[in-house]
Design a protein around this motif. Structure first.
Motif, PDB file in Angstrom:
ATOM      1  N   CYS A   1       0.841  -1.202   0.000  1.00  0.00           N
ATOM      2  CA  CYS A   1       0.000   0.000   0.000  1.00  0.00           C
ATOM      3  C   CYS A   1       0.871   1.245   0.000  1.00  0.00           C
ATOM      4  O   CYS A   1       1.943   1.270   0.615  1.00  0.00           O
ATOM      5  N   ILE A   2       0.360   2.270  -0.666  1.00  0.00           N
ATOM      6  CA  ILE A   2       1.077   3.542  -0.736  1.00  0.00           C
ATOM      7  C   ILE A   2       0.302   4.572   0.087  1.00  0.00           C
ATOM      8  O   ILE A   2      -0.910   4.722  -0.077  1.00  0.00           O
ATOM      9  N   GLY A   3       0.996   5.249   0.960  1.00  0.00           N
ATOM     10  CA  GLY A   3       0.389   6.310   1.770  1.00  0.00           C
ATOM     11  C   GLY A   3       0.709   7.671   1.188  1.00  0.00           C
ATOM     12  O   GLY A   3       1.696   7.835   0.477  1.00  0.00           O
TER      13      GLY A   3
ATOM     14  N   ILE B   1       5.430   3.514   2.036  1.00  0.00           N
ATOM     15  CA  ILE B   1       4.976   2.145   1.770  1.00  0.00           C
ATOM     16  C   ILE B   1       4.694   1.397   3.062  1.00  0.00           C
ATOM     17  O   ILE B   1       5.450   1.517   4.026  1.00  0.00           O
ATOM     18  N   PHE B   2       3.574   0.683   3.059  1.00  0.00           N
ATOM     19  CA  PHE B   2       3.305  -0.257   4.147  1.00  0.00           C
ATOM     20  C   PHE B   2       2.621  -1.474   3.535  1.00  0.00           C
ATOM     21  O   PHE B   2       2.290  -1.482   2.354  1.00  0.00           O
ATOM     22  N   MET B   3       2.439  -2.510   4.330  1.00  0.00           N
ATOM     23  CA  MET B   3       1.868  -3.750   3.803  1.00  0.00           C
ATOM     24  C   MET B   3       0.664  -4.160   4.635  1.00  0.00           C
ATOM     25  O   MET B   3       0.553  -3.826   5.817  1.00  0.00           O
TER      26      MET B   3
ATOM     27  N   TYR C   1     -12.751   4.967   5.883  1.00  0.00           N
ATOM     28  CA  TYR C   1     -12.627   4.421   4.523  1.00  0.00           C
ATOM     29  C   TYR C   1     -11.536   5.191   3.778  1.00  0.00           C
ATOM     30  O   TYR C   1     -11.339   6.389   4.013  1.00  0.00           O
ATOM     31  N   GLU C   2     -10.807   4.506   2.927  1.00  0.00           N
ATOM     32  CA  GLU C   2      -9.883   5.144   1.985  1.00  0.00           C
ATOM     33  C   GLU C   2     -10.063   4.413   0.657  1.00  0.00           C
ATOM     34  O   GLU C   2      -9.636   3.266   0.524  1.00  0.00           O
ATOM     35  N   LEU C   3     -10.714   5.047  -0.288  1.00  0.00           N
ATOM     36  CA  LEU C   3     -10.907   4.414  -1.592  1.00  0.00           C
ATOM     37  C   LEU C   3      -9.648   4.559  -2.445  1.00  0.00           C
ATOM     38  O   LEU C   3      -9.082   5.652  -2.515  1.00  0.00           O
ATOM     39  N   GLU C   4      -9.229   3.486  -3.090  1.00  0.00           N
ATOM     40  CA  GLU C   4      -7.983   3.515  -3.851  1.00  0.00           C
ATOM     41  C   GLU C   4      -8.091   2.669  -5.125  1.00  0.00           C
ATOM     42  O   GLU C   4      -8.840   1.689  -5.160  1.00  0.00           O
ATOM     43  N   VAL C   5      -7.329   3.055  -6.131  1.00  0.00           N
ATOM     44  CA  VAL C   5      -7.166   2.197  -7.307  1.00  0.00           C
ATOM     45  C   VAL C   5      -6.163   1.110  -6.934  1.00  0.00           C
ATOM     46  O   VAL C   5      -5.141   1.389  -6.304  1.00  0.00           O
TER      47      VAL C   5
ATOM     48  N   ILE D   1     -10.862  -0.617  -0.817  1.00  0.00           N
ATOM     49  CA  ILE D   1     -10.873   0.268   0.352  1.00  0.00           C
ATOM     50  C   ILE D   1      -9.791  -0.204   1.308  1.00  0.00           C
ATOM     51  O   ILE D   1      -9.720  -1.386   1.658  1.00  0.00           O
ATOM     52  N   ASP D   2      -8.949   0.753   1.673  1.00  0.00           N
ATOM     53  CA  ASP D   2      -7.911   0.531   2.680  1.00  0.00           C
ATOM     54  C   ASP D   2      -8.502   1.038   4.000  1.00  0.00           C
ATOM     55  O   ASP D   2      -8.327   2.197   4.358  1.00  0.00           O
ATOM     56  N   PHE D   3      -9.239   0.147   4.688  1.00  0.00           N
ATOM     57  CA  PHE D   3      -9.821   0.552   5.969  1.00  0.00           C
ATOM     58  C   PHE D   3      -8.705   0.777   6.984  1.00  0.00           C
ATOM     59  O   PHE D   3      -7.751  -0.017   7.078  1.00  0.00           O
TER      60      PHE D   3
ATOM     61  N   ALA E   1      -3.129  -0.892  12.779  1.00  0.00           N
ATOM     62  CA  ALA E   1      -4.191   0.023  12.361  1.00  0.00           C
ATOM     63  C   ALA E   1      -4.595  -0.172  10.907  1.00  0.00           C
ATOM     64  O   ALA E   1      -5.642   0.315  10.470  1.00  0.00           O
ATOM     65  N   LYS E   2      -3.779  -0.879  10.150  1.00  0.00           N
ATOM     66  CA  LYS E   2      -3.964  -0.976   8.692  1.00  0.00           C
ATOM     67  C   LYS E   2      -4.145  -2.403   8.195  1.00  0.00           C
ATOM     68  O   LYS E   2      -4.656  -2.605   7.095  1.00  0.00           O
ATOM     69  N   GLY E   3      -3.683  -3.377   8.968  1.00  0.00           N
ATOM     70  CA  GLY E   3      -3.609  -4.737   8.426  1.00  0.00           C
ATOM     71  C   GLY E   3      -4.567  -5.732   9.051  1.00  0.00           C
ATOM     72  O   GLY E   3      -4.470  -6.933   8.795  1.00  0.00           O
TER      73      GLY E   3
HETATM   74 ZN    ZN Z   1      -4.556   4.079   1.984  1.00  0.00          ZN
END
Ligand code: ZN
Length: 202
Positions: A5-7, A27-29, A53-57, A84-86, A105-107
């Motif tokens: 994932c790209i922040g 970058i995170f995973m 929510y974070e909507l992403e391509v 979505i990167d919740f 918080a991300k994974g």
């Molecule tokens: Zn994100």
């Protein structure tokens, strides 16, 4: 399969969270267990009161590689989707303030929502509109022309550190407008004018 994932890849979003616009991709995973099962509702985890929510391509890697040059990067994916990167924003802020990694918080389970994937050939990837509606109100409206690091930059950069394999996914960053989800919200994601998925929040 891994999820990269790209922040902070859209400057307006970096600003809304009070972050600097980065010089290199952030970058995170997420682990593969983060993928929400298709057709499932999203359950707000009990450890957070502020899930965003974070909507992403999302890019799906179709050809593996390491040290991929930018000029060759587009050969490494054929299909795109939305995801979505919740993010448990309250927990992320706590971790960030302590200088700790964001993974909790991300994974977490269910934090990666994915649409079906479609051929990239039908789209202008430099000028791709995507949007998220919450309870029928548009809350995020992105266009890939506003990316700080484009898809080729990301693939090239990530592959300097991680070997990319077929099936790996790359979340390319979210535009501005991130916000909290609550029980009974309904999210809908659109790529151009095509609805890619709907998601109930529990
Ligand atoms: Zn994100």
């Amino acid at each position: 399969m891994k999820i990269i994932c790209i922040g902070r890849n859209y400057s307006e979003h970096a600003k809304e969270l009070g972050n600097e616009v980065p010089e290199d991709p952030v970058i995170f995973m997420k682990p593969d267990t983060a993928v929400l099962k298709k057709g499932s509702d999203f359950y707000i985890p009990e450890f957070s009161d502020d899930v965003h929510y974070e909507l992403e391509v999302v890019l799906k890697i179709s050809k593996g590689g390491k040290y991929i040059r930018k000029e060759a990067a587009s050969k490494h994916y054929e299909e795109i989707g939305l995801g979505i990167d919740f993010t448990a924003r309250d927990l992320q802020s706590k971790l960030k303030n302590k200088g700790l990694p964001w993974e909790l918080a991300k994974g977490f389970d269910g934090s990666a929502v994915l649409s079906d994937f479609v051929s990239k050939e039908n789209y202008d990837l430099q000028n791709l509109n995507f949007s998220l509606a919450k309870n029928q109100q548009v809350v995020q409206n992105g266009n890939t022309k506003d990316l700080i690091f484009n898809f080729d930059d990301i693939i090239s950069f990530a592959s300097q550190y991680f070997t990319l394999r077929v099936g790996d996914l790359i979340f390319t960053g979210t535009p501005q407008g991130v916000g909290k989800v609550s029980e009974n919200d309904f999210l809908e994601a659109y790529l151009e004018n095509q609805k890619m998925f709907g998601l109930k929040i529990q």
